[in-house]
Design an enzyme around this catalytic site. Structure first.
Site, mmCIF file in Angstrom:
data_model
loop_
_atom_site.group_PDB
_atom_site.id
_atom_site.type_symbol
_atom_site.label_atom_id
_atom_site.label_comp_id
_atom_site.label_asym_id
_atom_site.label_seq_id
_atom_site.Cartn_x
_atom_site.Cartn_y
_atom_site.Cartn_z
ATOM 1 N N GLU A 191 93.607 -88.649 -35.661
ATOM 2 C CA GLU A 191 92.664 -88.165 -34.647
ATOM 3 C C GLU A 191 93.153 -86.814 -34.144
ATOM 4 O OE1 GLU A 191 91.250 -91.116 -32.008
ATOM 5 O OE2 GLU A 191 90.368 -89.692 -30.609
ATOM 6 N N ARG A 192 92.277 -85.835 -34.199
ATOM 7 C CA ARG A 192 92.601 -84.448 -33.823
ATOM 8 C C ARG A 192 93.738 -83.893 -34.684
ATOM 9 N NH1 ARG A 192 87.755 -84.416 -31.801
ATOM 10 N NH2 ARG A 192 87.516 -85.903 -30.129
ATOM 11 N N ASN A 234 94.508 -94.556 -29.164
ATOM 12 C CA ASN A 234 93.330 -95.403 -29.374
ATOM 13 C C ASN A 234 93.792 -96.441 -30.395
ATOM 14 O OD1 ASN A 234 91.666 -93.903 -27.677
ATOM 15 N ND2 ASN A 234 91.112 -92.483 -29.306
ATOM 16 N N GLU A 315 88.163 -93.887 -21.853
ATOM 17 C CA GLU A 315 87.333 -93.622 -23.038
ATOM 18 C C GLU A 315 87.115 -94.894 -23.864
ATOM 19 O OE1 GLU A 315 89.278 -90.254 -24.960
ATOM 20 O OE2 GLU A 315 88.157 -88.894 -23.661
ATOM 21 N N ARG A 348 99.507 -94.074 -19.631
ATOM 22 C CA ARG A 348 98.821 -92.787 -19.495
ATOM 23 C C ARG A 348 97.916 -92.719 -18.268
ATOM 24 N NH1 ARG A 348 95.496 -91.122 -23.862
ATOM 25 N NH2 ARG A 348 96.296 -89.031 -24.146
ATOM 26 N N ARG A 360 85.448 -85.367 -12.409
ATOM 27 C CA ARG A 360 86.427 -85.820 -13.395
ATOM 28 C C ARG A 360 87.846 -85.306 -13.125
ATOM 29 N NH1 ARG A 360 86.069 -85.119 -19.991
ATOM 30 N NH2 ARG A 360 88.321 -85.210 -20.351
ATOM 31 N N ASP A 389 91.654 -81.810 -19.877
ATOM 32 C CA ASP A 389 91.977 -82.306 -21.218
ATOM 33 C C ASP A 389 92.446 -81.186 -22.148
ATOM 34 O OD1 ASP A 389 92.250 -83.884 -23.405
ATOM 35 O OD2 ASP A 389 90.123 -84.259 -23.738
ATOM 36 N N GLU A 411 102.636 -84.803 -20.769
ATOM 37 C CA GLU A 411 102.039 -84.913 -22.107
ATOM 38 C C GLU A 411 101.434 -83.560 -22.467
ATOM 39 O OE1 GLU A 411 99.555 -88.375 -23.067
ATOM 40 O OE2 GLU A 411 98.204 -87.070 -24.187
ATOM 41 N N GLU A 417 93.506 -79.250 -30.897
ATOM 42 C CA GLU A 417 92.145 -79.769 -30.745
ATOM 43 C C GLU A 417 91.199 -78.743 -30.114
ATOM 44 O OE1 GLU A 417 92.019 -83.284 -28.343
ATOM 45 O OE2 GLU A 417 89.826 -83.368 -28.355
ATOM 46 N N TRP A 567 80.990 -84.841 -20.350
ATOM 47 C CA TRP A 567 81.315 -84.487 -21.734
ATOM 48 C C TRP A 567 80.541 -83.226 -22.155
ATOM 49 C CZ3 TRP A 567 81.074 -90.045 -24.353
ATOM 50 C CH2 TRP A 567 82.285 -90.702 -24.097
HETATM 51 C C1 GCV Z 1 93.135 -89.989 -28.531
HETATM 52 C C2 GCV Z 1 90.542 -86.326 -25.791
HETATM 53 C C3 GCV Z 1 90.400 -86.324 -27.284
HETATM 54 C C4 GCV Z 1 90.479 -87.721 -27.856
HETATM 55 C C5 GCV Z 1 91.792 -88.367 -27.384
HETATM 56 C C6 GCV Z 1 91.791 -88.371 -25.860
HETATM 57 C C7 GCV Z 1 93.071 -88.943 -25.293
HETATM 58 O O1 GCV Z 1 89.411 -86.887 -25.202
HETATM 59 O O2 GCV Z 1 89.217 -85.700 -27.652
HETATM 60 O O3 GCV Z 1 90.431 -87.637 -29.257
HETATM 61 O O4 GCV Z 1 91.929 -89.666 -27.883
HETATM 62 O O5 GCV Z 1 91.682 -87.042 -25.402
HETATM 63 O O6 GCV Z 1 93.947 -88.160 -24.972
HETATM 64 O O7 GCV Z 1 93.186 -90.149 -25.172
#
Ligand code: GCV
Length: 726
Positions: A191-192, A234, A315, A348, A360, A389, A411, A417, A567
């Site tokens: 992811e990313r 995730n 999320e 987190r 947000r 983010d 973090e 990304e 979003w």
């Molecule tokens: C791992 C952002 C990213 C998601 C990521 C999320 C997170 O929203 O787009 O891909 O998910 O951050 O940090 O949990």
């Protein structure tokens, strides 16, 4: 004669056509796999001679797996750098390099080094001294892993051609837990991730391993990273089943000699998903027992297992909120199971929900501040550097400094990304430094984010920092050679946040590209300016979250009408005829109240807000005068977009000026990426300026070239296969 010429031309064309890449050059050279541990022969003969004299033999005391790693690394590195296999001996010799600990070597024990006392398990000393009457260079530590860190430090000195005379180096990490977070799925999608697949081949583990696993461990150890979270936040509950724990165990065994612990991201609903329970309620006794048993099962395999990373109620991920419980109750459930084994929970704070009637950027603070003091001792709260983010620029998250009784772990995102994936040259060191050196004022002036993170501000008993990895199966690991420096700078700052990122860039360039002064000064200059350049062509003056929807590739300031307002891009820039920017001052959503004085007062007014955060905190009219330049807001915005794109072209020219000094393959790879970056910077500039112009209704300032396409054409662009999607 004509016939001869024709035949010659035919033959020439045939030869060219049969060559593997007709019309294209083949580049031999450094493909980037060796990262900053290239260890090629030094170019300066005099240095080689001196180093050879100073290291006429090597004595590494001890016989652990880690000391084997130390010997192997020294042998590999010095034979490359100095062009001669070093001589390993079994006792301290004159002009030797001696590596060991007081328990592995009587000579070191007898030297009675007072420096070692405060250095803990990871620190080290490098000294030029007499040991048992012989002049030596000594690397000493309390543990073999400390000695390994010292070894990499010494090698770095040689790689960057520093003198080894009169050394007096004493180092220990400022932060305890220094981890990479891999957002890697079990099917190897990252992811990313923009550098190929996950390097973990879950299917072939545990029996099949790759040299890359060892090289990953070497690279991390060389910069002091001491942990890795193997899987995506995730998370997939399957990682906790015995079949997968076999695989995790194999990696843990492999990484142990390098001082690297493994951690897992867990799914909070695992008791239901793989345990057959009816609930995952953190206060339910059967759930507590399930986690206790699961943790025992893990430690029976991996005695030094690091612990869990958790994304909960964020999320769509499950969490304690699903059972009416708090984040503290959720985290403590896991913390209690891990505590007897020495494991930690990294929980987190990346939480936000549409249902909450709050903006947000404010939600994480609102949720976690009241829980300060409620988390058990082995819980760290992992907070993204900014309140939204990982944007190209954000203010620091107000949670840093807000929870004296709870360790806040940083973090950072290393993967790009929101910063151009793996084709834009952006050195993130300056961004990390900006966040770490921000003053929270939590305990008055000088209460930097770095001091919150390293635990010194509030005397926390544990501290941590995480970087979301940019590593994949690409031959050069990160998809772009210069982006290796972001992995590197993360590790170096995690070890010591007082190092300057300019110095770190300098050493990285020397180790990865060349010690040639022209290369070093040109590339470090490019790196040091690159983040600001990118902010300018993407999100100048505090704009944020205006990229393409879902994949986050390219510009998308027009994005609206999604399932969630926060979003969309229009939610963040709020451009209209009256102006642009998000009013987070007391006249708006008042997120400034979450900061300590004097920041909250400074951010409350546009005149005292730093210009780079202007539109983050304020909605301002198009004719607002920007102090530093005297331009109106529209003109300033356009200037910055154009300046950013022009600066990429300038960076490209800088790179091209080094063609003769660089390895051809390294040169060519970065050159191609810069070509893409130039195009994409113009695309960002043109799409954003064209879009915002529909609101400002003002002309482009004189002399600026017109955007290539119409707004509709930009808006119609689609990228369903952009990599790394979630
Ligand atoms: C791992 C952002 C990213 C998601 C990521 C999320 C997170 O929203 O787009 O891909 O998910 O951050 O940090 O949990």
């Amino acid at each position: 004669m004509h016939k001869i010429l024709r035949t010659f031309a035919f033959l020439l064309l045939s030869v060219l056509a049969c060559s593997p890449a007709f019309g294209q050059k083949i580049f031999d050279g450094e493909d980037g796999y060796r990262l900053w541990l290239k260890y090629d022969l030094l170019s300066d003969q005099q240095s080689i001679k001196t180093y050879r004299k100073q290291i006429s033999s090597i004595y590494v005391a001890g016989d652990s797996a880690t000391t084997t790693v130390i010997r192997d690394e020294l042998s590999h590195a010095l034979s490359g750098l100095l062009g001669k296999q070093p001589k390993f001996v079994e006792a301290v010799g004159k002009h030797a390099l001696v590596v060991g600990t007081p328990s592995s070597s009587a000579d070191i024990r007898n030297a009675d080094l007072s420096e070692l006392k405060g250095l803990g398990k990871e620190g080290f000393v490098i000294k030029s001294l007499e040991l048992s009457g012989k002049p030596v260079t000594l690397i000493a530590a309390n543990t073999d892993v400390g000695a390994l860190y010292g070894t990499f430090h010494l090698l770095r000195l040689i790689q960057t051609e520093q003198p080894l005379r009169e050394l007096e180096i004493v180092e220990k990490p400022k932060i305890d837990v220094r981890v990479l977070n891999h957002w890697d799925d079990m099917d190897r999608h990252v992811e990313r991730g923009f550098a190929g697949e996950s390097i973990w081949d879950w299917h072939k583990l545990p029996d099949y391993t790759y040299p890359r696993y060892y090289d990953y461990a070497r690279a991390n150890a060389s910069i002091g990273i001491n942990g890795t979270v193997l899987n995506n936040v995730n998370a997939n509950a399957i990682t906790l089943t015995p079949h997968y724990l076999d695989k995790v165990e194999a990696l843990a065994d492999l990484f142990r000699p390098y001082g690297i612990k493994v951690y897992l991201s867990i799914k909070f609903s695992s008791p239901q998903l793989i345990g057959g329970l009816k609930t995952s309620d953190p206060l339910d006794p059967t759930v507590k027992q399930w986690w206790k048993d699961k943790v025992e099962e893990i430690y029976a395999r991996i005695p030094d297992f690091g612990g869990f990373l958790v994304k909960a109620n964020s999320e769509g991920q499950p969490g304690p909120g699903d059972f009416g419980r708090t984040h503290a109750e959720g985290a403590n459930l896991l913390a209690d199971a891990l505590a007897p084994h020495g494991g930690v929970v990294m929980w987190r704070a990346f939480v936000y929900a549409n249902e909450k009637n709050e903006e947000r950027s404010k939600q994480a603070y609102s949720e976690f501040k009241p829980l300060d003091g409620k988390f058990h001792d082995n819980v760290l709260i992992q907070v993204k550097n900014g309140p939204i983010d990982f944007q190209p620029r954000e203010p620091f998250s107000p949670l840093f400094g807000a929870t004296p009784k709870t360790p806040m772990m940083m973090e950072f995102q290393i993967t790009m990304e929101y910063l151009g994936f793996s084709t834009h040259l952006v050195y993130l060191g300056t961004m990390y430094e900006e966040a770490l050196q921000s003053d929270t004022y939590a305990k008055g002036k000088g209460s930097t984010v770095a001091k919150v993170v390293d635990g010194s501000l509030f005397n926390n008993h544990i501290s941590g920092i995480a970087g979301v990895s940019n590593i994949g199966t690409d031959r050069n690991w990160t998809g772009h050679i210069i982006l290796q420096s972001n992995w590197y700078v993360f590790g170096r700052l995690a070890w010591d946040h007082e190092l300057t990122t300019a110095d770190i860039a300098d050493e990285w360039v020397r180790m990865t590209l060349s010690n040639d002064e022209k290369v070093v000064s040109t590339v470090t200059d490019m790196m040091m300016r690159s983040r600001e350049i990118t902010v300018n062509y993407m999100t100048p003056l505090g704009l944020h979250h205006i990229m393409g929807v879902g994949h986050h590739y390219g510009p998308g300031p027009w994005v609206k009408d999604l399932g969630r307002e926060d979003w969309t891009s229009v939610y963040y820039h709020k451009a209209g005829k009256d102006g642009i920017g998000f009013d987070r001052s007391p006249t708006g959503v008042n997120s400034v109240e979450q900061y300590f004085s004097p920041l909250k007062e400074e951010y409350a007014k546009a005149e005292t807000t730093p210009e780079e955060l202007l539109l983050w905190f304020h909605h301002l009219p198009w004719d607002y005068t920007v102090k530093s330049t005297g331009r109106d807001l529209w003109d300033e915005l356009v200037h910055r977009y154009y300046q950013g794109a022009a600066d990429v072209t300038a960076m490209h020219n800088q790179w091209q000026s080094l063609q003769d000094e660089l390895d051809p393959l390294q040169y060519h790879q970065v050159d191609m990426a810069l070509t893409i970056q130039e195009k994409e910077a113009r695309w960002w500039r043109d799409a954003c300026v064209t879009y915002f112009q529909t609101f400002s209704q003002r002309p482009l300032p004189k002399g600026f070239e017109k955007p290539e396409k119409t707004l509709k054409e930009y808006m119609d662009m689609r990228f369903p296969y952009a990599p790394g999607q979630g």
